[in-house]
Each structure stands twice: as structure tokens, then as C-alpha cells.
Design a protein around this motif. Structure first.
Motif, PDB file in Angstrom:
ATOM      1  N   GLU A  45      10.617  -3.062  -1.662  1.00  0.00           N
ATOM      2  CA  GLU A  45       9.764  -2.126  -0.933  1.00  0.00           C
ATOM      3  C   GLU A  45      10.471  -1.567   0.297  1.00  0.00           C
ATOM      4  O   GLU A  45      10.221  -0.428   0.712  1.00  0.00           O
ATOM      5  CB  GLU A  45       8.447  -2.799  -0.528  1.00  0.00           C
ATOM      6  N   GLN A 477       1.978  -4.068   4.632  1.00  0.00           N
ATOM      7  CA  GLN A 477       1.603  -4.357   3.242  1.00  0.00           C
ATOM      8  C   GLN A 477       0.151  -4.816   3.179  1.00  0.00           C
ATOM      9  O   GLN A 477      -0.344  -5.492   4.084  1.00  0.00           O
ATOM     10  CB  GLN A 477       2.513  -5.454   2.684  1.00  0.00           C
ATOM     11  N   VAL A 484      -4.287  -2.145   4.266  1.00  0.00           N
ATOM     12  CA  VAL A 484      -3.080  -1.629   4.917  1.00  0.00           C
ATOM     13  C   VAL A 484      -3.438  -0.925   6.218  1.00  0.00           C
ATOM     14  O   VAL A 484      -2.823  -1.144   7.265  1.00  0.00           O
ATOM     15  CB  VAL A 484      -2.317  -0.670   3.978  1.00  0.00           C
ATOM     16  N   THR A 577       1.503   2.403  -4.001  1.00  0.00           N
ATOM     17  CA  THR A 577       1.612   1.153  -4.746  1.00  0.00           C
ATOM     18  C   THR A 577       3.060   0.873  -5.127  1.00  0.00           C
ATOM     19  O   THR A 577       3.719   1.706  -5.740  1.00  0.00           O
ATOM     20  CB  THR A 577       0.756   1.211  -6.025  1.00  0.00           C
ATOM     21  N   ALA A 581       1.129  -4.384  -4.654  1.00  0.00           N
ATOM     22  CA  ALA A 581       0.585  -4.175  -3.312  1.00  0.00           C
ATOM     23  C   ALA A 581       0.710  -2.721  -2.886  1.00  0.00           C
ATOM     24  O   ALA A 581       1.384  -1.917  -3.531  1.00  0.00           O
ATOM     25  CB  ALA A 581       1.298  -5.090  -2.313  1.00  0.00           C
ATOM     26  N   GLN A 582       0.028  -2.409  -1.769  1.00  0.00           N
ATOM     27  CA  GLN A 582       0.089  -1.090  -1.153  1.00  0.00           C
ATOM     28  C   GLN A 582       0.942  -1.193   0.113  1.00  0.00           C
ATOM     29  O   GLN A 582       0.923  -2.210   0.802  1.00  0.00           O
ATOM     30  CB  GLN A 582      -1.312  -0.603  -0.778  1.00  0.00           C
ATOM     31  N   TYR A 583       1.661  -0.104   0.430  1.00  0.00           N
ATOM     32  CA  TYR A 583       2.558  -0.142   1.587  1.00  0.00           C
ATOM     33  C   TYR A 583       2.469   1.154   2.381  1.00  0.00           C
ATOM     34  O   TYR A 583       2.233   2.237   1.816  1.00  0.00           O
ATOM     35  CB  TYR A 583       4.010  -0.341   1.143  1.00  0.00           C
ATOM     36  N   GLY A 609       1.215  -9.444   6.706  1.00  0.00           N
ATOM     37  CA  GLY A 609       1.484  -8.193   6.013  1.00  0.00           C
ATOM     38  C   GLY A 609       2.304  -7.197   6.798  1.00  0.00           C
ATOM     39  O   GLY A 609       2.476  -6.062   6.352  1.00  0.00           O
TER      40      GLY A 609
END
Length: 765
Positions: A45, A477, A484, A577, A581-583, A609
Motif C-alpha cells: 500500500e 488505513q 479511514v 481499496t 482495507a481502505q487507504y 491504522g
């Protein structure tokens, strides 16, 4: 047997030729410089964030056009825009006009009640009804032109402050349909343009730079005192490409011309030049095919680095023709058989040295290592399989070759005498002190060699605009979009304390423009309660009954936000995504002092996160780690080479081994004495020295007392020196460090190797 090998190699070359035709028809070279950099396999990521930010920054060209007064600045901006617009195939304007602001205001209008700054949140939670009513009355009688919306929609004037907080991300403000700022005794117009091709894709020519320089000249000619300041990765990338192109043409063609002249003086025949050229050409062709089969794509810079084969691959041809001089054509086979053991041993050491470059986790180095190793092997096989068959004419000994071959007898030979022992002791002390003074320095910033005018413009733009850097940021994250955004908010709370201390100027986050749904509900409830009290106080004071405007019952969602006009400035910071996970990325402004970076790293500690990313420090650490690994590899390599030499030469193996050891130690000592830093690229140069320098000793031991072997060693040394050592003149710090290590090491090894030749009458076999 020789004919069978020649036919077999011809079939291989034919297959390579077929592959070359297919390759150049269907495959395109990879020009993305980022593909050469190491990947963070533990955190993909981070690589995704870095690539996205770098690609965005890699297209932007930021310009400030200024003059002594605003009308002149507008005229200068018109002139610059006209010139830039002429390059429509290369550049396109980015939207920075006031129409974008008006569209964003309209987009946010239904959600105004849930957009609060931290300061507003604190004030609304503690303000009394009297304070709220007084503020609302003041806003009611404020001129309408000073508000973004009518009083009913914003009785406390909260929206104005929220937009001012967003505008604080840059010093530029709307004025007469342009983005304006004032500073350094000038009025400036901000122009944002984008390159249609990423700067990390190597192109032909400095087209963006030329366009910007034309605009600069036009501004200075049309407006007295007019100035244009420009910065952007495309300008840096084109400057680096132009420098590399000049160096490759000057150093590359210059060294090739010098080598050809040397070959002509030595042999006075076109046949050696043509056949050596054939071996080089086939070496490069085979190297390209092997690299294309091993890797998905061949990088353009791999071919550029592959041009260094000119300095090594011709060594085998030199040794053959040096030994062939003065002998009848019928002796071609015996000459090659006599040379083969030494040439094979030299090939092994050189290939191992090149492949050692691939130990580092740089995809670019690995590709270059495979290319060079395959090219050397192909050049060797061409010489062994074809030269005895194609070299049919006479090759008399030239006066130049005769004189140089005889010079080996006048070279000093090391012996156990007081003078040599004293010299050795003095040299040992000097080397020890120099190595002790050696200072490792792996900071990535030390490898930057940008032109002074670009650096000056970048600093001036930084002072005036305070643009964020893509090299340091926080990676946030979460399991969902909302998590987030909530974690961003928690991070910003800690960062606000540092901003108030002026540790850095500020930050830019997605949650500045899109609060989490929970935050939106809390803020909507808080503003509704406060504004109800304010409206009631106004009604009691004036006798009128104003009503508060209604807003959207649904929260502003990420999908709706990203499709709206307000997302343009922040969209690249939402990664979305990656995996499960989402960032998102939170960027920082005003990071001018590297000393504050540890304090920012501490902020991320304890926040779930949230990860602090300093790509400059990470790559610097990577350079340091692999400098140490490659240093250990050199030591292991010298031990392995010594064992290999012992297997071939027995007790006399040290004579071929020790010059390269001394060359490496002396090079390091000289770096220490002159204060030059020890870097990974210095060590990489020493790795190549290990493979190439030992070759000279191998040939002198294989053919003791043979002047032709010394002639071939001299030709090989000079050609390697011209191909690699002249990189020490490069303006690129990494190439200069590599080239200086090769230059000093090559000269030292070349001078020392004859001193360790066998005494008269001795033989290694």
C-alpha cells in the motif's frame, strides 16, 4: 569440433535474430523510471500511495507569473498562457479558476450544516445563547456581499470560516477570475498546467522545459520587470534526461572513438575492428533477447547501461588478436586453445561480478545485471566459436604493439627488498588512515544533481505557495471508508498541536473536505442546536421570526463526494481499496526542516491504522543496508575468487589476486582522504572491479613472459577505463561516485598487476 561449435553458435545467433525482429515489432521499451526502484514487499500500500502521488506530481507544472502591479501581472499571465497553449499536444491547463470554486460552493450547499472546523466545534459547544445571539445579529446586519450565502442558511457565518480554512491550504486567492497572491514585492498569478505524459516516462528532448523557457522569455520581453517562476517534476526529469543524453553521447562515443583509435594503432588492420565489432553487436543482441525472456519488459535505461559492454566485451577479442599477431593463419586454432582457459576464467569472474549487482532489490539493477552477464557470455562465445574461422588473413606485428609489448620488461617487479618493505609499510599506514577517515553517507538527497536554476525556482515557489511534498506523508488505513475518515480526524487532532507550535505549516486531508458520517451527524446536531438558539435570540431582539434553512437529511457520502467538483484537488489522496482495507494519504505542508521529521513520526505512534511514511528516509535506509550487504559480498567474492585462482594457479594465485585487493583498498582510502562519501554506488563500482581487475592478473599468469598478454591487458584496461572511469566526470552524483570508484580502482589495478608478475623462469603450470 571447432566447426561444429561455430555452426551451433550460428544457429543460436539465427534464433536471436528472429527474436529480435519479433521484439522490435511487437514490444515497446519500458520508460517508467519508477519501475527501476525497489518495491516494499511488506507494505504494497505504501508503494501504491507513492506511485499515485508521484504520478500526479509527475505531471504537474506549477508556474507563478509576477510583476510589480496587478494589471502588469495579469498581462504577463496572458502572455505565458498564450505560449503554453501553443504546446497543446504536450501540455493542458489544470483548473484553478474561480468557476471551480463556485461549483464547489454549490455542491456543498445542501451539507453546509455539517461542515465545521475544530475551532468552530469548540466554540459552538461552549458558547452561551447570548454569545450566539450577538454573533447572529452582527452577521444579520453584515453587507450581503461579504457572505457566501444568505443569513437564514448560515446565521452564525460558520461557512465562511470553513471555506477560509480550506483556502489556507494555499496562499493563492481568487481575484478577477484568476488565482492571485502577493509576496516578495510582486503580485503573482498562479498557473497550473499538466503534462499529457508522465515525467517518469523517458521521452525524446526537453519539450516541456523549452516551452516554459519560451514563456519566460515572452513574459520578460512583454512586461517590464515581469518574472516567471516554474517548478515541477517534468522539468527535473527533462533536465536529468538531457544531462544523461549529453553524457552518454559525449563520454560514450568519445570512449568508443578512443578505443577504435587504440585498436587501429595496435593492429593497423580493419579485420580486428570489424570482428570485435561483430562480437559486441552479437553480445548486445543476445543480451537483449535473454533479458526480454527473463523479464516482462526491457527498460530503456537497461540498454543505456548495456552500452558499458563496449568497455568489457571486447577484451576477449583483444586477447585473441594480441596473441595472434605475427603468427601464421594456420596457428589460429592453437592460439585460441592456448587462450581458452584464461579467457574462460576471466569470463566467470566478470559474470559473477555483474550478477552480484542483482543481489540488491532494485529491479533496474537486476535487469542490468542479467543483460550484462548475457552480453559478456555471448561476446565470449562469438570470439571462441567464430574468430578462428573468420580471421583468415595475415596480421603482422606493428611497431606500436612491439614497443608496448616490450615495455613489460621495464616494469618494476615486487621483491623482498628493504625499499619494497618500507614502501609497503608506508602504503599500509596511508590506506589504514584513509579507510578510518571514510564516512558512509547514504542520504538520498546526496544523489540529487538538479540544475541550480530549478532548485532556486522550487525554493521560491515553496516560500510563496507552501505546496505539500509527496516524499513524506501519513498513510491511514481502515476497514471502511468511514473508519479511514475517522482515523484521519484523530490524527489531525494531534497534528494541530504541532501546527500551533509552527513545527510545520499545515496538512491536507480527505476528511477536511469529507468528514466521516458520524462526525457529520454530530456537527449537524451541534450547529442545529446553536443556530436555533441564535435564531431565537434574534427573534426576541428584533421582534421578527426568522427561520433556519433546511439541509439534506442524508450525509455526504464518499461516492457522491468523489464525483463532485470539490474532489479534484484531493482525489489523488484517496487510494480506495487495496487488498482487504481502505487507504488514504494525509499530506503535509511547509516541511522545510528535516529535523522535525522525528516529531512527526512520533505522532503516528499509538494511533491505530496510521503509519508515518518518509520515502526519502526509507530509500536512504535501503541504500545503507544494501551498501553493507554488497560490502560483505565483496569480501566473500574475493575469498571465492582466491579459491578459484588457487585451483588454477596453485601457490602463485596470490599474484593475480592481490592487485585487485590493493586497488579496492586504495580506492576506499583515497575516498576517505579527500572526504568523498562512501555510498552504495561506490560499492557497486568496487564489485565490478573484483571481476574485471582479476582478469589482468589471470592473463599475465596464464602467459608468463608473453608480451602479447601484456598488450591485451593494456588494451582491456584502457577500454574499461574509458567506458566506466569517464563516468567520474558525470554531473549525476550516483554515476560520478560509481565512475570515480571504477576510475581509481582501474588505474591502480592496471599499474600494480605487472609488479606481481612471475619472476623469470617460473611457471604456474
Amino acid at each position: 569440433m571447432a566447426n561444429k561449435l561455430a555452426i551451433l553458435w550460428a544457429l543460436v545467433v539465427l534464433a536471436v535474430g528472429v527474436h529480435q525482429v519479433q521484439f522490435w515489432r511487437s514490444a515497446s521499451l519500458d520508460t517508467d523510471v519508477l519501475a527501476l526502484l525497489p518495491e516494499d514487499e511488506q507494505a504494497p500500500e505504501v508503494d501504491a500511495a507513492t506511485r499515485k502521488l508521484a504520478d500526479e506530481a509527475g505531471r504537474q507544472v506549477v508556474l507563478l507569473v509576477g510583476a510589480r502591479d496587478w494589471p502588469s501581472a495579469q498581462k504577463a499571465a496572458d502572455e505565458a498562457t498564450r505560449v503554453l497553449s501553443e504546446a497543446s499536444d504536450l501540455l493542458e491547463p489544470a483548473v484553478v479558476d474561480t468557476s471551480a470554486l463556485e461549483q464547489a460552493v454549490d455542491f456543498y450547499r445542501p451539507y453546509r450544516d455539517r461542515l465545521l472546523t475544530p475551532a468552530q466545534r469548540q466554540w459552538l459547544s461552549r458558547a452561551t445563547p447570548e454569545e450566539l445571539g450577538g454573533t447572529a445579529l452582527m452577521k444579520l446586519y453584515q453587507p450581503a456581499g461579504a457572505r457566501l450565502t444568505d443569513w437564514n442558511a448560515d446565521p452564525l457565518g460558520l461557512w465562511q470560516d470553513w471555506w477560509q480554512a480550506r483556502a489556507a491550504e494555499t496562499s493563492a486567492r481568487p481575484r478577477d477570475g484568476r488565482m492571485w497572491l502577493s509576496g516578495e514585492e510582486r503580485e503573482w498569478v498562479l498557473l497550473m498546467w499538466k503534462s499529457k505524459v508522465s515525467a517518469f516516462a523517458l521521452g525524446d528532448g526537453s519539450r516541456v522545459t523549452a516551452t516554459v523557457e519560451r514563456a519566460r522569455s515572452q513574459v520578460e520581453a512583454a512586461v517590464p520587470g515581469g518574472r516567471l517562476v516554474a517548478a515541477g517534476v517534468p522539468l527535473y526529469a527533462e533536465a536529468a534526461a538531457a544531462q544523461a543524453s549529453w553524457e552518454m553521447s559525449t563520454i560514450g562515443f568519445g570512449s568508443l572513438a578512443a578505443v577504435l583509435l587504440l585498436v587501429w594503432l595496435t593492429f593497423r588492420s580493419l579485420r580486428p575492428i570489424v570482428l570485435v565489432g561483430v562480437s559486441l553487436t552479437l553480445g548486445c543482441a543476445v543480451a537483449l533477447s535473454v533479458t526480454a525472456l527473463v523479464f516482462d519488459r526491457v527498460h530503456l535505461l537497461t540498454l543505456v547501461f548495456g552500452s558499458s559492454l563496449v568497455g568489457v566485451a571486447e577484451d576477449y577479442g583483444f586477447h585473441y588478436f594480441a596473441a595472434r599477431q605475427g603468427k601464421a593463419p594456420s596457428e589460429r586454432g592453437p592460439v585460441m586453445r592456448a587462450l581458452l582457459p584464461g579467457m574462460a576464467l576471466a569470463l566467470v569472474t566478470s559474470v559473477v561480478a555483474y550478477l552480484a549487482l542483482g543481489v540488491a532489490p532494485f529491479p533496474g539493477l537486476r535487469q542490468m545485471a542479467v543483460f550484462s552477464a548475457a552480453g559478456l557470455t555471448a561476446a565470449f562465445l562469438t570470439v571462441v566459436c567464430w574468430f578462428p574461422s573468420l580471421d583468415t588473413g595475415a596480421l603482422p606485428v606493428t611497431s606500436f604493439a612491439e614497443r608496448f609489448s616490450a615495455s613489460i620488461t621495464r616494469w618494476p617487479r615486487i621483491a623482498s627488498t628493504p625499499a619494497w618493505w618500507i614502501s609497503g609499510a608506508v602504503l599500509t599506514v596511508l590506506v589504514a588512515v584513509g579507510i578510518w577517515k571514510l564516512e558512509p553517507r547514504d542520504d538520498l538527497r546526496q544523489l540529487q544533481g538538479a540544475p541550480a536554476n530549478l532548485i532556486a525556482d522550487q525554493r521560491e515557489l515553496g516560500r510563496l505557495l507552501g505546496l505539500p511534498s509527496p516524499a513524506q506523508f501519513f498513510l491511514v488505513q481502515g476497514d471502511s471508508d468511514d473508519q479511514v475518515l475517522a482515523r484521519e480526524a484523530a490524527l489531525k487532532t494531534k497534528l494541530d498541536a504541532l501546527v500551533s507550535e509552527k513545527v510545520f505549516a499545515g496538512y491536507r486531508a480527505v476528511s477536511d473536505w469529507l468528514p466521516s458520517e458520524a462526525q457529520q451527524r454530530e456537527d449537524a446536531a451541534l450547529s442545529a442546536r446553536a443556530e436555533a438558539q441564535a435564531v431565537a435570540a434574534v427573534s426576541e431582539s428584533t421582534g421578527e421570526a426568522p427561520t433556519r434553512a433546511e439541509f439534506s437529511p442524508d450525509p455526504l457520502t464518499l461516492k457522491h463526494f468523489l464525483s463532485g467538483p470539490a474532489a479534484a484537488a484531493i482525489r489523488q489522496q484517496w487510494l480506495g481499496t487495496l487488498g482487504q482495507a481502505q487507504y488514504s494519504v494525509l499530506m503535509l505542508r511547509g516541511l522545510n526542516d528535516p529535523k522535525v521529521l522525528p516529531r512527526l513520526e512520533e505522532v503516528a505512534q499509538g494511533l491505530e491504522g496510521v503509519r508515518w511514511v518518509d520515502k526519502t528516509a526509507e530509500i536512504s535506509g535501503l541504500l545503507s543496508r544494501y551498501r553493507r550487504i554488497m560490502g560483505g559480498l565483496i569480501v566473500a567474492g574475493y575469498v571465492a575468487v582466491l579459491l578459484t585462482l588457487v585451483a588454477r594457479f596453485g601457490r602463485q594465485a596470490w599474484r593475480a589476486w592481490i592487485p585487485s585487493v590493493l586497488g579496492t583498498l586504495l580506492t576506499l582510502a583515497i575516498f576517505g582522504w579527500v572526504g568523498a562519501p562512501l555510498q552504495l554506488f561506490t560499492v557497486l563500482g568496487l564489485v565490478l572491479l573484483l571481476g574485471m581487475g582479476v582478469d589482468y592478473g589471470i592473463f599475465l599468469l596464464e602467459h608468463p613472459g608473453d608480451g602479447s598478454a601484456w598488450l591485451a591487458v593494456a588494451l582491456a584496461g584502457v577500454s574499461t577505463l574509458l567506458s566506466f572511469g569517464l563516468l567520474g566526470l558525470s554531473a549525476t552524483p550516483a554515476l560520478r561516485s560509481f565512475g570515480l570508484a571504477m576510475l581509481l580502482g582501474e588505474v591502480t589495478i592496471w599499474l600494480l598487476t605487472p609488479c606481481f608478475r612471475l619472476p623469470p623462469g617460473k611457471d604456474t603450470h
